[in-house]
Write a protein that holds these residues in place. Sequence first.
Motif, mmCIF file in Angstrom:
data_model
loop_
_atom_site.group_PDB
_atom_site.id
_atom_site.type_symbol
_atom_site.label_atom_id
_atom_site.label_comp_id
_atom_site.label_asym_id
_atom_site.label_seq_id
_atom_site.Cartn_x
_atom_site.Cartn_y
_atom_site.Cartn_z
ATOM 1 N N CYS A 61 0.831 -1.207 0.000
ATOM 2 C CA CYS A 61 0.000 0.000 0.000
ATOM 3 C C CYS A 61 0.862 1.252 0.000
ATOM 4 N N GLN A 81 -5.268 -2.702 -0.115
ATOM 5 C CA GLN A 81 -5.364 -3.961 0.623
ATOM 6 C C GLN A 81 -3.974 -4.287 1.159
ATOM 7 N N GLU A 83 -0.779 -5.971 2.926
ATOM 8 C CA GLU A 83 -0.203 -7.310 3.045
ATOM 9 C C GLU A 83 0.865 -7.261 4.116
#
Length: 90
Positions: A61, A81, A83
Amino acid sequence: MLDARRDTSRDALFAWIAAGAILTTILVANFAPARGVVPAHQPAALSPAEDPACREWTDSCRVCTRGTDGVHCSTPGFACQREALRCTRR
């Protein structure tokens, strides 16, 4: 009149049984030994943000860079999203 008393006693019995089951569940959840817990004597793995050898890392991100004047991170997108953090440059 007698039937009404039986109904309330049955409801009370059910309430006591439900309360006991809830209390038992809470006690077991709090006092049962946890599995997969890292013992205190093992050092935890450093995240890239805590590793001084990692110069740049990302969570898919935003990108963070460690420079001589500190850590600088980009701004993530609004629909990002995340990680797991990973080091991209040493």
